[in-house]
Write an enzyme that holds these catalytic residues in place. Structure first.
Site, PDB file in Angstrom:
ATOM      1  N   GLU A  70      -1.354  63.254  37.464  1.00 22.24           N
ATOM      2  CA  GLU A  70      -2.433  64.111  36.918  1.00 22.24           C
ATOM      3  C   GLU A  70      -3.739  63.322  36.799  1.00 22.24           C
ATOM      4  O   GLU A  70      -4.822  63.858  37.046  1.00 22.24           O
ATOM      5  CB  GLU A  70      -2.010  64.658  35.552  1.00 22.24           C
ATOM      6  CG  GLU A  70      -0.897  65.700  35.685  1.00 22.24           C
ATOM      7  CD  GLU A  70      -0.294  66.080  34.352  1.00 22.24           C
ATOM      8  OE1 GLU A  70       0.222  65.178  33.651  1.00 22.24           O
ATOM      9  OE2 GLU A  70      -0.347  67.265  33.994  1.00 22.24           O
TER      10      GLU A  70
ATOM     11  N   GLU B 283       8.115  65.966  35.005  1.00 16.89           N
ATOM     12  CA  GLU B 283       8.197  66.328  33.584  1.00 16.89           C
ATOM     13  C   GLU B 283       9.381  67.228  33.256  1.00 16.89           C
ATOM     14  O   GLU B 283      10.009  67.076  32.202  1.00 16.89           O
ATOM     15  CB  GLU B 283       6.897  67.010  33.129  1.00 16.89           C
ATOM     16  CG  GLU B 283       5.703  66.072  33.012  1.00 16.89           C
ATOM     17  CD  GLU B 283       4.903  65.927  34.295  1.00 16.89           C
ATOM     18  OE1 GLU B 283       5.427  66.289  35.369  1.00 16.89           O
ATOM     19  OE2 GLU B 283       3.757  65.456  34.233  1.00 16.89           O
TER      20      GLU B 283
ATOM     21  N   ALA C 205       3.035  59.515  31.356  1.00 18.13           N
ATOM     22  CA  ALA C 205       2.803  59.318  29.922  1.00 18.13           C
ATOM     23  C   ALA C 205       3.872  58.360  29.400  1.00 18.13           C
ATOM     24  O   ALA C 205       4.925  58.192  30.019  1.00 18.13           O
ATOM     25  CB  ALA C 205       2.909  60.658  29.213  1.00 18.13           C
TER      26      ALA C 205
ATOM     27  N   GLY D 245       1.896  62.207  34.207  1.00 19.45           N
ATOM     28  CA  GLY D 245       0.505  61.983  33.817  1.00 19.45           C
ATOM     29  C   GLY D 245      -0.206  61.039  34.778  1.00 19.45           C
ATOM     30  O   GLY D 245      -1.441  61.060  34.880  1.00 19.45           O
TER      31      GLY D 245
HETATM   32  N1  3HC Z   1       7.357  55.851  29.439  1.00 18.91           N
HETATM   33  C1  3HC Z   1       7.914  54.850  28.732  1.00 18.91           C
HETATM   34  N2  3HC Z   1       8.759  53.947  29.274  1.00 18.91           N
HETATM   35  C2  3HC Z   1       9.051  54.087  30.561  1.00 18.91           C
HETATM   36  C3  3HC Z   1       8.513  55.105  31.350  1.00 18.91           C
HETATM   37  C4  3HC Z   1       7.620  56.022  30.742  1.00 18.91           C
HETATM   38  N3  3HC Z   1       7.022  56.999  31.436  1.00 18.91           N
HETATM   39  N4  3HC Z   1       8.994  54.989  32.605  1.00 18.91           N
HETATM   40  C5  3HC Z   1       9.802  53.922  32.605  1.00 18.91           C
HETATM   41  N5  3HC Z   1       9.836  53.373  31.368  1.00 18.91           N
HETATM   42  C6  3HC Z   1      10.554  52.153  30.948  1.00 18.91           C
HETATM   43  C7  3HC Z   1      12.061  52.322  31.000  1.00 18.91           C
HETATM   44  O1  3HC Z   1      12.534  52.864  29.785  1.00 18.91           O
HETATM   45  C8  3HC Z   1      12.508  50.895  31.224  1.00 18.91           C
HETATM   46  O2  3HC Z   1      12.457  50.234  29.974  1.00 18.91           O
HETATM   47  P1  3HC Z   1      13.494  49.046  29.619  1.00 18.91           P
HETATM   48  O3  3HC Z   1      13.274  48.012  30.688  1.00 18.91           O
HETATM   49  O4  3HC Z   1      13.099  48.654  28.263  1.00 18.91           O
HETATM   50  O5  3HC Z   1      14.850  49.664  29.707  1.00 18.91           O
HETATM   51  C9  3HC Z   1      11.406  50.305  32.109  1.00 18.91           C
HETATM   52  O6  3HC Z   1      10.268  51.146  31.900  1.00 18.91           O
HETATM   53  C10 3HC Z   1      11.723  50.277  33.581  1.00 18.91           C
HETATM   54  O7  3HC Z   1      12.136  51.593  33.985  1.00 18.91           O
HETATM   55  P2  3HC Z   1      13.322  51.805  35.015  1.00 18.91           P
HETATM   56  O8  3HC Z   1      14.444  50.918  34.669  1.00 18.91           O
HETATM   57  O9  3HC Z   1      13.565  53.270  35.094  1.00 18.91           O
HETATM   58  O10 3HC Z   1      12.656  51.250  36.350  1.00 18.91           O
HETATM   59  P3  3HC Z   1      12.845  51.727  37.827  1.00 18.91           P
HETATM   60  O11 3HC Z   1      12.068  50.803  38.668  1.00 18.91           O
HETATM   61  O12 3HC Z   1      14.287  51.952  38.135  1.00 18.91           O
HETATM   62  O13 3HC Z   1      12.147  53.189  37.900  1.00 18.91           O
HETATM   63  C11 3HC Z   1      10.414  54.800  37.529  1.00 18.91           C
HETATM   64  C12 3HC Z   1      10.773  53.301  37.688  1.00 18.91           C
HETATM   65  C13 3HC Z   1      10.703  55.527  38.846  1.00 18.91           C
HETATM   66  C14 3HC Z   1       8.955  54.911  37.191  1.00 18.91           C
HETATM   67  C15 3HC Z   1      11.298  55.423  36.419  1.00 18.91           C
HETATM   68  O14 3HC Z   1      11.232  54.592  35.286  1.00 18.91           O
HETATM   69  C16 3HC Z   1      10.879  56.796  35.989  1.00 18.91           C
HETATM   70  O15 3HC Z   1      11.188  57.756  36.666  1.00 18.91           O
HETATM   71  N6  3HC Z   1      10.201  56.896  34.847  1.00 18.91           N
HETATM   72  C17 3HC Z   1       9.848  58.153  34.251  1.00 18.91           C
HETATM   73  C18 3HC Z   1       8.669  58.781  34.949  1.00 18.91           C
HETATM   74  C19 3HC Z   1       8.310  60.083  34.289  1.00 18.91           C
HETATM   75  O16 3HC Z   1       9.143  60.887  33.921  1.00 18.91           O
HETATM   76  N7  3HC Z   1       7.010  60.305  34.134  1.00 18.91           N
HETATM   77  C20 3HC Z   1       6.532  61.482  33.492  1.00 18.91           C
HETATM   78  C21 3HC Z   1       6.400  61.240  32.029  1.00 18.91           C
HETATM   79  S1  3HC Z   1       5.968  62.695  31.126  1.00 18.91           S
HETATM   80  C22 3HC Z   1       4.308  62.882  31.430  1.00 18.91           C
HETATM   81  O17 3HC Z   1       3.713  62.128  32.140  1.00 18.91           O
HETATM   82  C23 3HC Z   1       3.664  64.027  30.701  1.00 18.91           C
HETATM   83  C24 3HC Z   1       2.295  64.325  31.236  1.00 18.91           C
HETATM   84  O18 3HC Z   1       2.338  65.477  32.006  1.00 18.91           O
HETATM   85  C25 3HC Z   1       1.317  64.502  30.129  1.00 18.91           C
END
Ligand code: 3HC
Ligand code: NAI
Length: 710
Positions: free
Chosen positions: A110, A130, A63, A107
């Site tokens: 999912e 998450e 998400a 997500g």
């Molecule tokens: N939402 C919004 N922005 C995100 C994002 C996300 N899920 N994931 C990454 N970004 C953004 C970062 O803030 C960053 O932005 P910036 O360049 O402006 O600083 C850019 O994308 C690049 O991210 P990273 O620097 O972290 O890039 P990496 O290549 O080092 O890592 C990644 C990539 C492994 C995907 C890492 O970003 C990550 O772990 N992201 C979070 C993933 C996550 O937690 N997903 C679950 C979200 S909650 C969800 O899905 C709820 C659902 O159950 C409904």
């Protein structure tokens, strides 16, 4: 919308490509675009199957986390967006295949679980991270994943949040086929042919929501849940979301799917609005914001770092050399005497051997890393090093002499870094002819493990040296935080009042173990007394001696640790400090320490009294906050969130509190200021409120808003 999701047809297979760089998050428009694609291909007679894939470097990473803040602030409501897409994918009569490369997280995974089949490149990772954001999977992951992967794997993934390799996912039925190849093109080709095969074989195609084979009965599952809860409590102490995730997964066993998803939605909502979730989301974005330095834009040219040299093979120098070797950068390690060198190198070997025993590294990996480290007593090769890191004793005269030497030897353009923990980078730089190349690289012990690197910018440090250091931090797998050049920089400057207050509390009657307990229960990795014993109490004593300006005449001076040092109690290294230590490093309270505290208090005229847990917590944590505010107003940190990152990665501050400055925001700065003023009136000088704290509290502001205004 059309821009975020692209549709094409290959070999009679409809391809839905998410194009939302950099990580294909499910931002507004993406779920709608996928739904549109599924519907169009569903009714297109020329299409027999559908592939969902991510453009660029990854599948969907989850998400859009930015949206969560909008929901909790009331700016927008959580819509059915993603969930209706997942239902449409699962209900498609044509087979739908998720093609995964990079990361299918949250997500994203999912969404893939809604597809009938999943194929993945071997390099891909999947996960439900998450809980690391203080929430639980909210798009039916807690209900579909146990049905796909079995209870144990689903519990591990949903409760701990760690990524799983594609091979592991395939072993657990999350991935149906692994695809050989290195990139998007091979993945797409493999996915299209897999989809065509499934279309040819005919339906019905499996729906994860309807699978039951992997689900145990509630009775069979009970011990599995009990064990998962114990593990989550041990591995994620103080975190709320892992236990909530387990509650949600439990519903997959105890309730039908249609009821389980309702419970998941309620738990998700509860977690999303929790302070822990706000704190963890703050930490996520802070870790990424920290890389942005306003006057050093992304485009700033960096210097190439192909080789390094470290001076001093003690506690820090050895760990720093390991950090370089682990990043594949060859490093020379210099000591004064052969004996000290042998001792330093033996420690490095021992550390690597321990990692092999624990299964972290293979023996081959360690051999390769050791081959990158060249121990030596001379200066050979220093003239070729791209960066030289000094890690000798914390003594200004010695550091200046060492920098004078490297100035004569280093090639033009080499970066000259000091690992000093308190001394002035400008003064160190003044002993060279090239202060623009000098910078602080303050690692934390053990330097090969701890993630924090404070990067200390001197008055003359050039922008490309700053940019190179920030980039190098990532290569070394560290979180680099740029700080200004003041005594102790940011982390230790704040740690000083934190530990000073802890000593004052003990002198006023709090038992040392009680102070530690309060901080441990707050979520800290260790309390301040235990940390002092670990680091060595003589370190603080030396600082108090060598920097008398830190305690001007008339101010209250901590007495307890100097008294402990006089008793020969330097901490763990002498088997006694605030505690007495057994042979097995077990920690015991010691009546000798209580007697010392009584004596010291009586001699200094300090009245001993009962001290509440709340006072202990407020005094040590607000000492951090007040000093942090002063650092911000003096400009030695760029943002409050940078300070939070320093405390999360360098000092074991509980992540679910978001760091000291964010914690203060959650308490309310008005309340924090009132307490600081109360302590000021009771204890004087050290509690003078920082002007920034006053200003923000009086205007109902927060540190987070202050960050945004800059
Ligand atoms: N939402 C919004 N922005 C995100 C994002 C996300 N899920 N994931 C990454 N970004 C953004 C970062 O803030 C960053 O932005 P910036 O360049 O402006 O600083 C850019 O994308 C690049 O991210 P990273 O620097 O972290 O890039 P990496 O290549 O080092 O890592 C990644 C990539 C492994 C995907 C890492 O970003 C990550 O772990 N992201 C979070 C993933 C996550 O937690 N997903 C679950 C979200 S909650 C969800 O899905 C709820 C659902 O159950 C409904
Ligand atoms: P240490 O005492 O373990 O190691 C220092 C080493 O430097 C010794 O082995 C010594 O022989 C060597 N040395 C002294 N002069 C030298 C010279 N001229 N050439 C080559 N080697 C020389 O000290 P430690 O703990 O490693 O500290 C080093 C620096 O790192 C200090 O500035 C300290 O403040 C800083 N630091 C220490 C941390 C810690 O937790 N120990 C954390 C962060 C920074």
């Amino acid at each position: 919308m059309g821009d975020l999701v692209r549709l094409s047809v290959e070999d009679g297979v409809g391809v839905v490509t998410v194009e939302n760089p950099p990580v294909n998050a499910l931002s507004p428009g993406v779920p709608e675009g996928i739904l549109d694609g599924v519907q169009r291909f569903g009714s297109d007679e020329n299409v027999r199957a559908i592939v969902l894939i991510g453009g660029g470097r990854t599948f969907i990473a989850g998400a859009d986390i930015k949206e969560f803040g909008k929901i909790t602030s009331g700016e927008k409501r959580r819509g059915p967006g993603l969930i209706s897409v997942i239902e449409a994918l699962e209900n498609s009569s044509k087979p739908v295949v998720a093609a995964i490369h990079g990361t299918a997280f949250g997500g994203g995974l999912e969404t893939a679980q809604g597809c009938h089949y999943r194929v993945a490149l071997r390099s891909a990772q999947v996960g439900q991270p998450e809980v690391k954001l203080g929430i639980i999977p909210g798009a039916h992951g807690t209900q579909r994943l146990p049905r796909l992967a079995g209870l144990s794997k689903a519990l591990e993934m949903c409760a701990l949040g760690d990524p799983v390799s594609a091979a592991d996912a395939a072993d657990h039925g999350i991935v149906d086929r692994l695809i050989d190849g290195s990139g998007y093109t091979e993945l797409l080709a493999g996915a299209v042919s897999f989809a065509a095969e499934k279309a040819a074989a005919g339906g019905p195609h499996p729906k994860a929501s309807e699978l039951t084979d992997n689900l145990p009965t509630p009775d069979e599952a009970a011990p599995v849940f009990a064990a998962a809860r114990e593990l989550a409590k041990a591995k994620r102490r103080g975190f709320m979301a892992p236990l909530k995730a387990i509650d949600a997964v439990e519903c997959a066993v105890t309730l039908p799917f249609s009821e389980g998803i309702k419970r998941e939605a309620e738990i998700f909502q509860e977690c999303l609005f929790s302070t822990q979730s706000k704190a963890l989301i703050h930490a996520f974005f802070s870790e990424r914001r920290v890389r942005k330095v306003p006057d050093v834009p992304k485009e700033t040219a960096t210097r190439e770092i192909r080789s390094a040299a470290v001076i001093g093979a003690g506690t820090m120098g050895g760990g720093i050399a390991m950090a370089y070797a682990n990043a594949g950068i060859p490093v020379r390690l210099k000591e004064v005497t052969q004996e000290a060198l042998d001792c330093g190198y033996a420690t490095i070997r021992k550390n690597y051997e321990r990692s092999v025993r624990r299964g972290r590294f293979t023996p081959e990996y360690v051999q390769q890393r050791l081959a990158l480290i060249t121990p030596q007593t001379g200066w050979d090769g220093f003239e070729a090093a791209d960066i030289i890191v000094e890690a000798v004793f914390e003594n200004m005269a010695l550091k200046k002499a060492v920098f004078g030497d490297i100035d004569r030897l280093a090639r033009p353009g080499a970066i000259l870094a000091s690992n000093t923990s308190t001394l002035s980078i400008d003064e160190i730089a003044s002993s060279t002819s090239r202060p623009q190349d000098v910078i602080g690289h303050h690692f934390f012990s053990p330097a090969n493990v701890m993630r924090l690197l404070e990067i200390v910018r001197g008055a003359a440090t050039s922008k490309d040296v700053v940019a190179t250091s920030m980039a190098l931090a990532r290569r070394l797998r560290k979180v680099g935080v740029l700080v200004g050049n003041c005594h102790g920089f940011v982390g230790n400057r704040m740690f000083h009042p934190y530990r000073r207050e802890a000593q004052f509390l003990a002198e006023e009657g709090a038992r040392p173990a009680e102070v530690d307990r309060v901080l441990y229960e707050f979520g800290a990795a260790m309390g301040p007394m235990a940390v002092g014993d670990l680091a060595g109490l003589d370190v603080g004593m030396r600082v108090r001696k060598e920097a008398p300006h830190l305690y001007p005449p008339g101010t209250r001076r901590p007495l307890a640790e100097d008294a402990l040092c006089e008793m020969g109690r330097y901490g763990q290294k002498t088997k006694a400090g605030w505690y007495r230590y057994g042979q097995d490093r077990s920690r015991h309270e010691d009546p000798e320490v209580d007697a010392m505290l009584k004596r010291v208090a009586a001699e200094a005229g300090i009245e001993q009294r009962e001290i509440s847990d709340q006072e202990i917590l407020d005094r040590v944590v607000y000492a951090l906050v007040n000093e942090g505010a002063r650092i911000l107003e003096e400009g030695f940190a760029l943002r409050a969130s940078d300070i939070d990152i320093i405390y999360l990665y360098g000092y074991g501050f509980p992540a679910f509190r978001g760091g000291p400055m964010f914690y203060a925001d959650t308490v309310g700065l008005g309340k924090v200021l009132a307490r600081v003023e109360e302590f000021h009136s009771q204890h004087g000088h050290w509690w003078r409120p920082a002007s920034l704290l006053k200003e923000l509290a009086e205007n109902r502001g927060t540190f987070s808003e202050w960050d945004r205004s800059r």
